[in-house]
Design a protein around this motif. Structure first.
Motif, PDB file in Angstrom:
ATOM      1  N   GLN A 195      19.411   7.683 -20.713  1.00 25.55           N
ATOM      2  CA  GLN A 195      20.447   8.411 -21.435  1.00 25.55           C
ATOM      3  C   GLN A 195      19.883   8.939 -22.750  1.00 25.55           C
ATOM      4  OE1 GLN A 195      24.270   6.324 -22.068  1.00 25.55           O
ATOM      5  NE2 GLN A 195      24.143   6.881 -24.233  1.00 25.55           N
TER       6      GLN A 195
ATOM      7  N   VAL B  44      14.357  16.878 -16.458  1.00 27.14           N
ATOM      8  CA  VAL B  44      14.680  16.358 -15.131  1.00 27.14           C
ATOM      9  C   VAL B  44      13.494  16.444 -14.170  1.00 27.14           C
ATOM     10  CG1 VAL B  44      15.686  18.546 -14.309  1.00 27.14           C
ATOM     11  CG2 VAL B  44      16.413  16.381 -13.293  1.00 27.14           C
TER      12      VAL B  44
ATOM     13  N   GLU C  37      18.220  15.325 -22.066  1.00 28.40           N
ATOM     14  CA  GLU C  37      17.503  14.726 -20.937  1.00 28.40           C
ATOM     15  C   GLU C  37      17.418  15.646 -19.715  1.00 28.40           C
ATOM     16  OE1 GLU C  37      15.667  12.128 -20.465  1.00 28.40           O
ATOM     17  OE2 GLU C  37      15.889  11.274 -22.452  1.00 28.40           O
ATOM     18  N   LEU C  38      18.407  16.513 -19.506  1.00 34.51           N
ATOM     19  CA  LEU C  38      18.352  17.388 -18.332  1.00 34.51           C
ATOM     20  C   LEU C  38      17.197  18.382 -18.416  1.00 34.51           C
ATOM     21  CD1 LEU C  38      22.045  18.169 -17.307  1.00 34.51           C
ATOM     22  CD2 LEU C  38      20.243  17.205 -15.871  1.00 34.51           C
TER      23      LEU C  38
ATOM     24  N   LEU D 277      20.666   9.805 -14.714  1.00 33.88           N
ATOM     25  CA  LEU D 277      20.160  10.513 -15.884  1.00 33.88           C
ATOM     26  C   LEU D 277      21.336  11.146 -16.615  1.00 33.88           C
ATOM     27  CD1 LEU D 277      17.549  11.478 -17.380  1.00 33.88           C
ATOM     28  CD2 LEU D 277      17.687  13.549 -15.976  1.00 33.88           C
ATOM     29  N   VAL D 278      21.580  10.708 -17.844  1.00 31.39           N
ATOM     30  CA  VAL D 278      22.744  11.169 -18.603  1.00 31.39           C
ATOM     31  C   VAL D 278      22.282  11.960 -19.823  1.00 31.39           C
ATOM     32  CG1 VAL D 278      24.898  10.509 -19.727  1.00 31.39           C
ATOM     33  CG2 VAL D 278      23.949   9.064 -17.897  1.00 31.39           C
ATOM     34  N   ASP D 279      22.588  13.245 -19.831  1.00 31.09           N
ATOM     35  CA  ASP D 279      22.286  14.096 -20.979  1.00 31.09           C
ATOM     36  C   ASP D 279      23.503  14.073 -21.891  1.00 31.09           C
ATOM     37  OD1 ASP D 279      21.842  16.202 -22.790  1.00 31.09           O
ATOM     38  OD2 ASP D 279      20.641  17.312 -21.328  1.00 31.09           O
TER      39      ASP D 279
ATOM     40  N   ILE E 235      19.665  15.792  -5.824  1.00 31.66           N
ATOM     41  CA  ILE E 235      20.065  15.647  -7.223  1.00 31.66           C
ATOM     42  C   ILE E 235      21.493  16.150  -7.351  1.00 31.66           C
ATOM     43  CG2 ILE E 235      19.631  16.280  -9.624  1.00 31.66           C
ATOM     44  CD1 ILE E 235      16.725  16.760  -8.911  1.00 31.66           C
TER      45      ILE E 235
ATOM     46  N   ILE F  71      24.577  16.997  -9.851  1.00 31.44           N
ATOM     47  CA  ILE F  71      24.839  17.289 -11.265  1.00 31.44           C
ATOM     48  C   ILE F  71      26.287  17.705 -11.418  1.00 31.44           C
ATOM     49  CG2 ILE F  71      24.192  18.706 -13.247  1.00 31.44           C
ATOM     50  CD1 ILE F  71      21.477  19.179 -11.940  1.00 31.44           C
TER      51      ILE F  71
ATOM     52  N   THR G 205      27.818  15.018 -15.919  1.00 30.33           N
ATOM     53  CA  THR G 205      28.004  15.929 -17.056  1.00 30.33           C
ATOM     54  C   THR G 205      29.276  15.610 -17.833  1.00 30.33           C
ATOM     55  OG1 THR G 205      29.099  17.517 -15.591  1.00 30.33           O
ATOM     56  CG2 THR G 205      26.727  17.797 -15.954  1.00 30.33           C
TER      57      THR G 205
ATOM     58  N   VAL H  18      17.587  23.400 -15.675  1.00 27.84           N
ATOM     59  CA  VAL H  18      17.254  22.406 -14.648  1.00 27.84           C
ATOM     60  C   VAL H  18      16.190  22.973 -13.707  1.00 27.84           C
ATOM     61  CG1 VAL H  18      18.136  21.199 -12.610  1.00 27.84           C
ATOM     62  CG2 VAL H  18      19.453  21.176 -14.734  1.00 27.84           C
TER      63      VAL H  18
ATOM     64  N   CYS I  32      23.246  12.885 -12.080  1.00 24.29           N
ATOM     65  CA  CYS I  32      23.269  13.436 -13.434  1.00 24.29           C
ATOM     66  C   CYS I  32      24.702  13.799 -13.823  1.00 24.29           C
ATOM     67  CB  CYS I  32      22.385  14.675 -13.523  1.00 24.29           C
ATOM     68  SG  CYS I  32      20.678  14.431 -12.988  1.00 24.29           S
TER      69      CYS I  32
END
Length: 367
Positions: free
Chosen positions: A13, A21, A17-18, A151-153, A89, A91, A116, A48, A114
């Motif tokens: 996190q 990726v 972060e995106l 994966l946390v943006d 993936i 998102i 959002t 991305v 991921c």
């Protein structure tokens, strides 16, 4: 019964972060399916794609059709096989993420999740909720493993509507109280065994984080700021609540939520908003300490979660409606039975009425 704790293989996190990726995805696959909405692609799709291409990962973009349904899963499975894709993936929001997990499971491929938004604790779970193409609930698909990576943006999440993150706090609010009840009754958790000390500790930390950081995070989000409080709440809503609910267990709050879904007037309320009120109902059923009950209600009021039936959209309160809610909540297939005592439909109706009365009292309202 064995004690079981399950969780994602990796959780990461942070802001931006995106944009990285591809750095992470290359460890799982070389030709990936990216599942995203059309609007989501317009916001973040190009960056991305650029990150994946930079790291030698071939990308196939597909736009989500709107429901985590059997037909959507089959459509995406066919794309995976036809194009020889070796990773998924997802998102976006919950239904996209659940679809990505299901497709990866059926195709025996790794999956990266991921989110959002931070409105539910679904991203970390080994579970997909399956609906019909028209959005009617059909079944829970329990998966053998949790996502390979979450994966946390937080930059992206912080730009989502504030109400969604507040709703996530409502969902997270139930985590400790449900895990505590499951521990007392030694019921089976969503992970398929008894809860662990670790899961209960994470569930308690989730609650403590909400109390210390929730109001600060909401104010920061309303001003467009990504602060340490916002980071903490995103983690609480996503990771702490995710592990806490799955390995700690569900009890009254989510069962009450499921009951309320039977009333069309509550459909304007988010999942976490109904769960927050369900938490108050569970505490009434438990005859919780007055200070604890007051603390929960005051927290809900301060961050804007519903504490009355009116706030849930129920303008006219009558026993027939509440009995319908109670019947669903008390179903053998639901989790109300995980409370450490027997609960009847009449008990649930009474607790809902009492929770509503408590909410009106703390708001300073009269009936």
């Amino acid at each position: 019964m064995s004690k079981i704790l399950i969780c994602p293989t990796k959780y990461q996190q942070g802001a931006g972060e995106l944009k990285r990726v591809g750095e992470y995805a290359k460890n799982y696959g070389k030709k990936v399916l990216v599942l995203i909405t059309n609007s989501g692609y317009k916001r973040i799709g190009k960056e991305v794609e650029a990150s994946l291409s930079e790291h030698g990962v071939e990308v196939v973009i597909d736009y989500f059709k709107g429901e985590c349904s059997r037909s959507e899963i089959e459509r995406l499975k066919a794309i995976m096989e036809e194009q020889g894709l070796d990773m998924v993936i997802g998102i976006g929001g919950g239904k996209i993420l659940d679809t990505a997990k299901a497709v990866a499971y059926y195709c025996k491929r790794p999956v990266m999740i991921c989110p959002t938004i931070a409105s539910t604790d679904a991203p970390c779970s080994a579970l997909s909720v399956i609906y019909s193409d028209k959005g009617v609930f059909e079944e829970y698909l329990f998966l053998p493993t949790n996502p390979n990576m979450v994966l946390v943006d937080t930059e992206v999440v912080a730009k989502s509507p504030v109400r969604l993150t507040v709703a996530g706090m409502g969902d997270a609010l139930a985590t400790y109280f449900e895990a505590r009840a499951v521990a007392k009754s030694d019921s089976t958790t969503c992970a398929g065994g008894s809860g662990t000390l670790a899961a209960l500790a994470l569930a308690k930390l989730c609650y403590e984080t909400l109390l210390t950081e929730g109001v600060k995070a909401k104010l920061a989000l309303e001003s467009g700021a990504l602060t340490k409080s916002v980071e903490a709440i995103i983690e609480a809503n996503t990771l702490l609540s995710g592990i806490g609910f799955e390995s700690g267990g569900l009890a009254g709050a989510h069962a009450i939520h499921n009951g309320f879904t039977a009333l069309p007037e509550t459909h304007q309320a988010y999942h976490g908003e109904k769960v927050a009120f369900g938490t108050i109902v569970q505490l009434i059923l438990e005859n919780a300490d007055e200070d604890e009950l007051g603390e929960v209600i005051e927290f809900c009021i301060e961050i804007g979660l519903p504490v009355t039936l009116k706030e849930l959209g129920i303008r006219t309160i009558n026993d027939s409606k509440l009995k319908e809610v109670a019947k669903i909540a008390c179903a053998d297939s639901d989790t109300l039975g995980n409370l450490p005592f027997k609960v009847s439909e009449e008990d649930v109706v009474a607790a809902i009425k009492a929770a509503d009365a408590c909410g009106r009292y703390f708001l300073g309202e009269t009936k």
